[in-house]
Write a protein that holds these residues in place. Structure first.
Motif, PDB file in Angstrom:
ATOM      1  N   LYS A 166       1.000  -1.470  -0.050  1.00 12.07           N
ATOM      2  CA  LYS A 166      -0.290   0.230   0.110  1.00 12.07           C
ATOM      3  C   LYS A 166       0.829   1.101   0.297  1.00 12.07           C
ATOM      4  CE  LYS A 166      -4.215  -2.228   2.401  1.00 12.07           C
ATOM      5  NZ  LYS A 166      -5.419  -1.961   3.224  1.00 12.07           N
ATOM      6  N   THR A 167       2.222   1.043   0.619  1.00  9.70           N
ATOM      7  CA  THR A 167       3.019   2.429   0.506  1.00  9.70           C
ATOM      8  C   THR A 167       3.501   2.470  -0.587  1.00  9.70           C
ATOM      9  OG1 THR A 167       3.190   1.914   2.988  1.00  9.70           O
ATOM     10  CG2 THR A 167       4.880   3.557   2.530  1.00  9.70           C
ATOM     11  N   GLN A 168       4.042   1.492  -1.003  1.00  7.18           N
ATOM     12  CA  GLN A 168       4.857   1.787  -2.235  1.00  7.18           C
ATOM     13  C   GLN A 168       3.167   2.332  -3.194  1.00  7.18           C
ATOM     14  OE1 GLN A 168       6.264  -2.049  -2.726  1.00  7.18           O
ATOM     15  NE2 GLN A 168       7.982  -1.692  -2.240  1.00  7.18           N
ATOM     16  N   PHE A 169       2.374   1.661  -3.229  1.00 11.83           N
ATOM     17  CA  PHE A 169       1.256   1.836  -4.248  1.00 11.83           C
ATOM     18  C   PHE A 169       1.292   3.752  -4.314  1.00 11.83           C
ATOM     19  CE2 PHE A 169      -3.393   3.290  -5.314  1.00 11.83           C
ATOM     20  CZ  PHE A 169      -3.638   2.956  -5.764  1.00 11.83           C
ATOM     21  N   ALA A 170       1.114   4.279  -2.249  1.00  9.45           N
ATOM     22  CA  ALA A 170       0.427   5.604  -2.854  1.00  9.45           C
ATOM     23  C   ALA A 170       2.467   6.404  -2.965  1.00  9.45           C
ATOM     24  CB  ALA A 170       1.148   5.511  -1.004  1.00  9.45           C
ATOM     25  N   THR A 171       3.278   5.984  -2.908  1.00 11.72           N
ATOM     26  CA  THR A 171       4.455   6.192  -3.117  1.00 11.72           C
ATOM     27  C   THR A 171       3.802   6.708  -5.298  1.00 11.72           C
ATOM     28  OG1 THR A 171       5.297   5.662  -1.569  1.00 11.72           O
ATOM     29  CG2 THR A 171       6.623   6.713  -3.826  1.00 11.72           C
ATOM     30  N   LEU A 172       3.925   5.849  -5.413  1.00 10.62           N
ATOM     31  CA  LEU A 172       3.930   6.033  -7.219  1.00 10.62           C
ATOM     32  C   LEU A 172       2.300   6.812  -7.213  1.00 10.62           C
ATOM     33  CD1 LEU A 172       5.081   3.827 -10.012  1.00 10.62           C
ATOM     34  CD2 LEU A 172       2.807   2.496  -9.456  1.00 10.62           C
ATOM     35  N   ALA A 173       1.421   6.709  -7.132  1.00  9.90           N
ATOM     36  CA  ALA A 173       0.557   7.310  -6.825  1.00  9.90           C
ATOM     37  C   ALA A 173       0.983   8.629  -7.019  1.00  9.90           C
ATOM     38  CB  ALA A 173      -1.009   6.710  -6.650  1.00  9.90           C
TER      39      ALA A 173
ATOM     40  N   THR B  67       5.479  18.986  -7.064  1.00 12.87           N
ATOM     41  CA  THR B  67       6.796  18.010  -6.677  1.00 12.87           C
ATOM     42  C   THR B  67       5.848  17.236  -5.370  1.00 12.87           C
ATOM     43  OG1 THR B  67       7.222  19.271  -4.363  1.00 12.87           O
ATOM     44  CG2 THR B  67       8.594  20.363  -6.344  1.00 12.87           C
ATOM     45  N   ALA B  68       6.067  16.056  -5.731  1.00 15.90           N
ATOM     46  CA  ALA B  68       5.837  14.793  -5.116  1.00 15.90           C
ATOM     47  C   ALA B  68       5.150  15.400  -3.021  1.00 15.90           C
ATOM     48  CB  ALA B  68       6.144  14.181  -5.035  1.00 15.90           C
ATOM     49  N   THR B  69       6.202  16.113  -2.967  1.00 12.76           N
ATOM     50  CA  THR B  69       5.715  16.771  -1.440  1.00 12.76           C
ATOM     51  C   THR B  69       4.779  17.642  -1.336  1.00 12.76           C
ATOM     52  OG1 THR B  69       8.541  16.566  -0.818  1.00 12.76           O
ATOM     53  CG2 THR B  69       7.164  18.010   0.128  1.00 12.76           C
ATOM     54  N   GLU B  70       4.616  18.899  -2.509  1.00 13.44           N
ATOM     55  CA  GLU B  70       3.588  19.438  -2.636  1.00 13.44           C
ATOM     56  C   GLU B  70       2.411  18.708  -2.540  1.00 13.44           C
ATOM     57  OE1 GLU B  70       1.714  23.158  -5.546  1.00 13.44           O
ATOM     58  OE2 GLU B  70       3.872  22.324  -5.370  1.00 13.44           O
ATOM     59  N   LEU B  71       2.169  17.643  -3.300  1.00 11.12           N
ATOM     60  CA  LEU B  71       1.027  17.084  -3.521  1.00 11.12           C
ATOM     61  C   LEU B  71       0.691  16.179  -2.603  1.00 11.12           C
ATOM     62  CD1 LEU B  71      -1.445  16.071  -5.176  1.00 11.12           C
ATOM     63  CD2 LEU B  71       0.180  14.236  -5.989  1.00 11.12           C
ATOM     64  N   HIS B  72       2.298  15.438  -1.384  1.00 13.95           N
ATOM     65  CA  HIS B  72       1.489  14.717  -0.458  1.00 13.95           C
ATOM     66  C   HIS B  72       1.072  15.745   0.731  1.00 13.95           C
ATOM     67  CE1 HIS B  72       2.779  13.129   3.613  1.00 13.95           C
ATOM     68  NE2 HIS B  72       2.735  12.187   2.953  1.00 13.95           N
ATOM     69  N   ASN B  73       1.343  16.857   0.166  1.00 13.79           N
ATOM     70  CA  ASN B  73       1.133  17.653   1.454  1.00 13.79           C
ATOM     71  C   ASN B  73      -0.343  18.018   1.574  1.00 13.79           C
ATOM     72  OD1 ASN B  73       3.362  17.665   2.470  1.00 13.79           O
ATOM     73  ND2 ASN B  73       4.025  19.321   1.622  1.00 13.79           N
TER      74      ASN B  73
ATOM     75  N   LEU C 146      -2.703  16.429  -0.527  1.00 14.04           N
ATOM     76  CA  LEU C 146      -3.861  15.341  -0.175  1.00 14.04           C
ATOM     77  C   LEU C 146      -3.560  14.802   1.417  1.00 14.04           C
ATOM     78  CD1 LEU C 146      -1.472  12.553  -2.751  1.00 14.04           C
ATOM     79  CD2 LEU C 146      -4.264  14.263  -2.609  1.00 14.04           C
ATOM     80  N   LYS C 147      -2.365  15.062   2.431  1.00 12.19           N
ATOM     81  CA  LYS C 147      -2.671  15.181   3.665  1.00 12.19           C
ATOM     82  C   LYS C 147      -3.433  15.979   4.398  1.00 12.19           C
ATOM     83  CE  LYS C 147       0.352  14.058   7.712  1.00 12.19           C
ATOM     84  NZ  LYS C 147       1.598  13.816   7.699  1.00 12.19           N
ATOM     85  N   ARG C 148      -3.609  16.975   3.966  1.00 15.18           N
ATOM     86  CA  ARG C 148      -4.467  18.106   5.033  1.00 15.18           C
ATOM     87  C   ARG C 148      -5.853  17.529   4.603  1.00 15.18           C
ATOM     88  NH1 ARG C 148      -2.695  22.569   1.631  1.00 15.18           N
ATOM     89  NH2 ARG C 148      -4.943  22.144   0.419  1.00 15.18           N
ATOM     90  N   HIS C 149      -5.917  17.376   3.404  1.00 20.26           N
ATOM     91  CA  HIS C 149      -7.245  16.425   2.734  1.00 20.26           C
ATOM     92  C   HIS C 149      -7.817  15.452   3.058  1.00 20.26           C
ATOM     93  CE1 HIS C 149      -8.317  19.746   1.177  1.00 20.26           C
ATOM     94  NE2 HIS C 149      -7.161  19.968  -0.367  1.00 20.26           N
ATOM     95  N   GLY C 150      -6.813  14.371   4.346  1.00 17.44           N
ATOM     96  CA  GLY C 150      -6.821  13.591   4.648  1.00 17.44           C
ATOM     97  C   GLY C 150      -7.122  12.174   3.272  1.00 17.44           C
ATOM     98  N   LEU C 151      -7.093  12.610   2.636  1.00 15.94           N
ATOM     99  CA  LEU C 151      -6.538  11.976   1.377  1.00 15.94           C
ATOM    100  C   LEU C 151      -5.222  10.189   0.807  1.00 15.94           C
ATOM    101  CD1 LEU C 151      -8.259  14.338  -1.440  1.00 15.94           C
ATOM    102  CD2 LEU C 151      -9.213  12.297  -0.107  1.00 15.94           C
ATOM    103  N   VAL C 152      -4.528  10.531   1.651  1.00 19.68           N
ATOM    104  CA  VAL C 152      -3.452   9.863   2.043  1.00 19.68           C
ATOM    105  C   VAL C 152      -4.439   8.648   2.220  1.00 19.68           C
ATOM    106  CG1 VAL C 152      -0.962   8.975   2.675  1.00 19.68           C
ATOM    107  CG2 VAL C 152      -1.309  11.403   1.894  1.00 19.68           C
TER     108      VAL C 152
END
Length: 77
Positions: free
Chosen positions: A7-14, A25-31, A33-39
C-alpha cells in the motif's frame, strides 16, 4: 506487514505520477493530499480498488479527488 508495504509503495507511485502530471513536486502534492486526509482515505483505504486500475486511471482519480476537496474547502488547484 507485506500488505502495508504494498500500500505504501502504491501510494508513493500514485503521488509521484500525479505530481508529474500536475507539474508540481511530490512533496507539495503529498502535503495537499494529507491536509484533506486523502493519503489515507483515497490511496491507502481504497488500495484494493485503485491498484487494479491503470496508472492513468489512478492519476485521474487523485486529481479529481484533490480538485473536489480543494473546491469544497476553498483551497487551491
Amino acid at each position: 506487514m507485506e500488505a502495508k508495504i504494498r500500500k505504501t509503495q502504491f501510494a508513493t507511485l500514485a503521488i509521484g505520477a500525479t505530481a508529474r502530471q500536475m507539474g508540481i513536486t511530490a512533496t507539495e502534492l503529498h502535503n495537499r493530499l494529507k491536509r484533506h486526509g486523502l493519503v489515507r482515505r483515497l490511496l491507502l483505504d481504497c488500495y484494493d480498488t485503485l491498484h487494479a486500475e491503470s496508472i492513468d486511471g489512478v492519476v485521474w482519480n487523485v486529481e479529481q479527488a484533490l480538485k473536489n476537496w480543494d473546491e469544497k474547502e476553498g483551497g487551491q488547484r
